[in-house]
Each structure stands twice: as C-alpha cells, then as structure tokens.
Scaffold this active site. Structure first.
Site, PDB file in Angstrom:
ATOM      1  N   LYS A 125       0.838  -1.210   0.000  1.00 55.64           N
ATOM      2  CA  LYS A 125       0.000   0.000   0.000  1.00 55.64           C
ATOM      3  C   LYS A 125       0.867   1.252   0.000  1.00 55.64           C
ATOM      4  O   LYS A 125       1.904   1.304   0.678  1.00 55.64           O
ATOM      5  CB  LYS A 125      -0.912  -0.027   1.230  1.00 55.64           C
ATOM      6  CG  LYS A 125      -1.924   1.113   1.303  1.00 55.64           C
ATOM      7  CD  LYS A 125      -2.787   1.001   2.565  1.00 55.64           C
ATOM      8  CE  LYS A 125      -3.812   2.116   2.652  1.00 55.64           C
ATOM      9  NZ  LYS A 125      -4.633   2.030   3.883  1.00 55.64           N
ATOM     10  N   SER A 156      -9.744   1.967   3.063  1.00 49.81           N
ATOM     11  CA  SER A 156      -8.893   2.714   2.167  1.00 49.81           C
ATOM     12  C   SER A 156      -7.892   1.848   1.390  1.00 49.81           C
ATOM     13  O   SER A 156      -7.384   2.290   0.369  1.00 49.81           O
ATOM     14  CB  SER A 156      -8.113   3.761   2.952  1.00 49.81           C
ATOM     15  OG  SER A 156      -7.209   3.134   3.847  1.00 49.81           O
ATOM     16  N   SER A 192      -9.933  -0.210   7.313  1.00 46.90           N
ATOM     17  CA  SER A 192      -9.337  -0.068   5.981  1.00 46.90           C
ATOM     18  C   SER A 192      -8.640  -1.303   5.425  1.00 46.90           C
ATOM     19  O   SER A 192      -8.243  -1.305   4.262  1.00 46.90           O
ATOM     20  CB  SER A 192      -8.342   1.098   5.968  1.00 46.90           C
ATOM     21  OG  SER A 192      -9.017   2.319   5.879  1.00 46.90           O
TER      22      SER A 192
END
Lengths: 487, 97
Positions: A79, A154, A178
């Site tokens: 990420k 997210s 997330s």
C-alpha cells in the site's frame, strides 16, 4: 500458466521447492496478468521492476540453497502509505508526489528479509482516509468482481490486487476498517492485528492511536504466515510490543467447545443488507455444526462509536498531517510572499477534499473552547466502547459479525455524502477504538456475484484465536477466497 | 451545532489550509452535517469515566541514549523542494521592518 496467479503461499512454496517453476517465473506470471488486466482494475499506482528482478533472483538462490521459508519468492504488493527506500511513496496524495523515502519501514523490511518479492505500490484513499479508494489523489480502483463498483477502502488497491490474482499477498493499513472492509468487498482475507503487534516505523501516519498494518491474502493460513513474519517488537516503534503469540500452532484446532459471541447491535445494524445477513446466518450455522457454542453478547455503546471515531481520528490526523508544509518534501508553493502563505497554498492545493475536511474537523475538535466538548468527550466514550468489548469477552472467546453491512457499492454512489461513506465502517471501527485484532474472511457471494465478508474479532493479543476461528470457518463452510475471473 | 463561515475561516487559519472561493460555504455545510451526528455523544453521561488515549499497556518506553547512524545531510535534503547550501529554503518568515 495462468494458475500461477491463483496459488496460496503454501501451494506456491511447495511448488517452488519441487522446481515446478522458479521465483522469477512466478513473478513474470503476475506481471503478465497485471499487464493484461490492471488497466481495468487500476489496483496499482506504480511498479518496482528494479526490486522484483533483484528480489526474485535472490529468492531463487535461497530456494536452491535449501531455504524453506514460506515467503521466499512470494509476489507482494505494498500500500502506498508504507515507505520503501527509493520507491516513490505518496499516501495516495498529490502533496507527496515524487517523494522517495530514504529508508524502508519495518513491516516491509521484515517481509523482504523473509524473501517476499515486491511487485509495486497499490492505490488507496488519500492518507488512508476513505472506504472506497475513490479519495485517491490519482484514480479510483475498480472492484475485480464488478468493475463499476468500488473495492472498498482505504486499502482498496491492495484488496483488488489480491482478489484479481495480480499479487499473492498485499500489505494494507487499518485505522477504522481499511483492511477488513475492502477484504470483505473484494472477497479476500484481510487482517488487522492488535494495536502494537506490528511496528509502524515507516508508515505514513494517519491516526496514531488507531493505525495498524496487516496482510491481505487468499487464505487464513496465508494471513497467519505473513503476520508471523512481520509481527514483534521494534526499537524504532515505541508502541510495538513483544508479547508472544504463536499464530500458526493452533490454526487447525477448530472451534469445538469455543464460545462465539454475536453482538445484537452488530447483527441488526442499520443499513444491513438482507443478503449479508443471510450469509452471516449461514456462517453461524456452520460454526454451530462445527461444535461452537453461539451466544448473544451486547456492545451497548455501538451507536456512539462512529461519533467518537470521527472526533478521535480527525483530531489525530490534523496533528499528523501538519508535517506536510512544502518545506522538506513533496509539493511546494515556493513563490509565496511569506511562509504562512506558502503553507496555506501548498496544503490547499496538495490535499484532496476528504483530507481537508478531516483536517478541518480535527482542528476544530482540538481548538480552544471545544476540546472538552469534543476530543475529551470522545476519549471518554472510547473508554465505554472498550469496556463493552472487555465485558463481551468475559462471556465469549471471539466475536463474529458481518464485516460490512453492504456488498460493494457503485463507484460514485456515496461520494457526495460523507456521513454515508463513514457508515461503511460502523462494524469495524470499534475494533480500532478498542485495539483488537480482527479478520475478515470471505463468506459467500450475493446473487450477482458480489463478495460478502465475515468478521471475527478476538481479545487484544489473541490473533491466534481470530485466525483459528477464521480457519475453522473455511473448513466448516468450504468457502474460500477465489480469484475474480477476467476475460 | 452548525458551524458558521467565520468559524470555518478561523479553523482553516489554525490548520494553515488556504481557502478558495466556495470553500467556506462547502465546509460550513458539510462539517455542520457531521457535527450534528457527533453531537449524540452529549447524550452520554461520562462524568466518572476516565479518557482513553491509547489502548495497550505499553508506556514510557525508554532506551539507552547512545549515538547511532542517522540520515546523512544529503539524504535528508534529497526530497527538499528547494535546498540551498545544505539547508531547506523557505520564503521569508518575517516582514522587513
């Protein structure tokens, strides 16, 4: 050999030792798939050929020399909030465009040491603020199961990469859901460890009392393997802990005799879609059939969780994001007349709408005259929420619920109404406020093939319990993460 | 409680966030909506409840204060928008007298 992109870590590790294929070939298969489908999924922001070439070569050498480490040669996506030395890392934000960290964060570094091969950087909501990956400062990511829908967020890019077969494992971060929510919406396994289990050194901070790094995988065992490799105390993160937790030992022990709590406030949460509820009912039956005792528990302050979270997280973010001022890195309005104007112009231009909204909200909650009414009040309610969980865990070993009240929603359907987006995390953010480990495992699909996630939460430091229950669910239900089909 | 445009301007200044045309109305409306939800916290009596700042027992982690290698000056400045003579350069911080 497209099936190279559908393997679990265990399967790949075995085949690598049988020399069915090399680590280099395994990476190539993933890159070929990415080249074929990522223009549609858009899970990645950028790729790291300079890393995967070197790391795959090193992995093949380790395998030749008899290294049995399960992660050697495993293709991984990271990420865009986790710093990797020399690799552009932007937290999904324009304000950090071009930033190349001078060091690698501990979680990624430990996985590199374990032999994982980095494919690239995955998309996310800007500074991890969002539940759909639509707040990315670059582009939205598409759900591999239905390209006109969101992957959740997210960490939506990481979830989509694992769901589509583009990566075997991915790293995400979870501040209010997330990891777990996008895992649910994309039909993969996603785990948020106990606050303090994984070092956050090298993580671009969002809300420091809530943030935690965790894995996306396509099996519960794989999640345990990745967690095992990155967990543990790190002198570079003072909040990291050295508590032992052998997550692999009792993974196959099953749930016979265990007590699994179903919180009625989660079971009947507002906005719960019937198809999700039906899947959870079926999972409860699977657990019962496998010998678990299902008991009712109550988390009476659930209705206040979202409100407390949306004070605490924005307050912490308004403080953490003060460092983005255009002086030391990233975007900069250097031709301003004075330094204050430079800060204000840089931050207005560099931050997107949601980030600015949360910085404003957090600044307001911490400002003179409002601190007691908002921030202190939210911290007290956090105590009540944590006590709810403490009391529930006196009666049960783990708590089960849906991860998300809904399946993946159409892109654009919630972007105009921030509160409706915030409600996506209503079943997950309690785990962050209380610091608990939680895992989302796939638990079936809607009629139109949209994944549903089952959330299992355990007491602090008991990742082993969450993983064991998750694994027992896989066995009892026969439901496994599948790779989304692409033509 | 709704947020006024004056309050939006004040908070934006505290956060060093520039405002562009339309921003004041936008934030006033959106933040008021979110605060309306958040106001439900006031229904709870929390007089005797201690605040929770963090949820694990780790506290006051100390280490030996021994020097160790850090970033070189060149590495620290590598991402700087403008670096001059080994410094980060910023616009003037004081008006000329």
């Amino acid at each position: 050999m497209s099936d190279l992109t559908e393997l679990t870590i265990r399967e790949a590790a075995k085949l690598l030792r049988l020399h069915s294929f090399s680590a280099a070939e395994l990476v190539t298969a993933h890159i070929n798939l990415i080249e074929r489908i990522d223009s549609r999924v858009k899970a990645f922001l950028r790729f790291t050929p300079e890393l995967w070439e070197k790391q795959a070569e090193a992995a093949d050498a380790r395998i030749s020399s008899g290294d049995m480490g399960p992660l050697v040669g495993i293709p991984m996506a990271v990420k865009d909030v986790l710093c990797v030395r020399g690799v552009e890392t932007t937290a999904g934000s324009q304000i950090l465009r071009g930033f190349r960290p001078p060091y690698t964060g501990t979680a990624a570094s430990r996985l590199f040491d374990a032999g994982a091969v980095m494919l690239g950087v995955t998309n996310c909501d800007e500074f991890a603020m969002g539940s759909s990956t639509e707040n990315s400062g670059y582009h939205p990511t598409h759900n591999p199961w239905s390209l006109d829908r969101v992957p959740g967020g997210s960490s939506g890019g990481s979830a989509a990469a694992v769901a589509s077969g583009e990566a075997m494992i991915a790293l995400g971060t979870d501040t209010g859901g997330s990891i777990r929510q996008p895992a649910a919406l994309c039909g993969v396994v996603g785990m948020k460890p106990t606050y303090g289990r994984v070092s956050r050194y090298g993580l671009i901070a969002f809300a420091s009392s809530l943030d935690q790094i965790g894995p996306f995988t396509r099996s519960v065992e794989d999640a345990a393997i990745v967690l095992d490799a990155m967990a543990g105390h790190d002198p570079l993160d003072a909040t990291s802990s050295n508590r032992p937790n052998d997550v692999l030992r009792d993974l196959e022990a099953g749930v016979k005799g265990m007590k699994l709590g179903v919180p009625r406030e989660y079971y009947d949460v507002e906005g719960m879609e019937p198809v999700v509820k039906a899947a959870i009912d079926k999972a409860i039956k699977n657990f019962r059939d496998a010998g678990a005792e299902i008991i009712d528990v109550t988390l009476p302050h659930t209705d206040y969780g979202l409100a407390a979270y949306y004070i605490i997280a924005p307050a912490e973010c308004s403080s953490n994001l003060a460092r983005f001022d255009g002086v030391r890195y990233g975007m900069s309005e250097v031709d301003a007349q004075n330094v204050t104007e430079a800060y204000m112009r840089t931050r207005r231009r560099g931050f997107g709408t949601e980030v600015r909204r949360r910085v404003m909200l957090g600044t307001y909650a911490l400002s003179s005259g409002y601190y007691d009414a908002y921030y202190l009040k939210a911290q007290k309610v956090r105590t009540l929420i944590k006590r709810d969980f403490d009391l529930a865990f006196e009666k049960c070993d783990a708590i089960i619920s849906a991860t998300s009240p809904t399946v993946a929603f159409p892109i654009g359907s919630k972007t105009q109404d921030p509160l409706s987006m915030y409600l996506c995390d209503v079943l997950t953010l309690g785990g962050n406020l209380a610091g608990l480990p939680g895992i989302s495992v796939p638990c079936g699909m809607s009629e139109d093939l949209l994944p549903i996630g089952l959330q299992i939460m355990a007491p602090q430091w008991r990742e082993d319990v969450a993983l064991r229950v998750g694994r027992a669910y896989e066995v009892a239900s026969g439901v496994k993460a599948e790779v989304a089909p692409f033509v | 409680m709704p947020l006024s445009r004056d309050e939006v301007r004040h908070v934006a200044m505290l956060a060093r966030l520039g405002l562009e045309p339309g921003d004041e109305e936008f934030y006033a409306e959106q933040l008021s909506g979110i605060l309306e939800h958040i106001d439900r916290l006031q229904q709870l009596n929390t007089d005797d409840i201690p605040p929770t700042a963090q949820v694990v027992e780790v506290a006051n982690t100390l280490r030996e204060d021994v020097p160790r290698p850090g970033l070189s000056q060149a590495e620290a400045l590598a991402n700087a928008p403008v670096a001059v003579d080994g410094f980060f350069r910023v616009p003037s911080i004081q008006e000329e007298a």
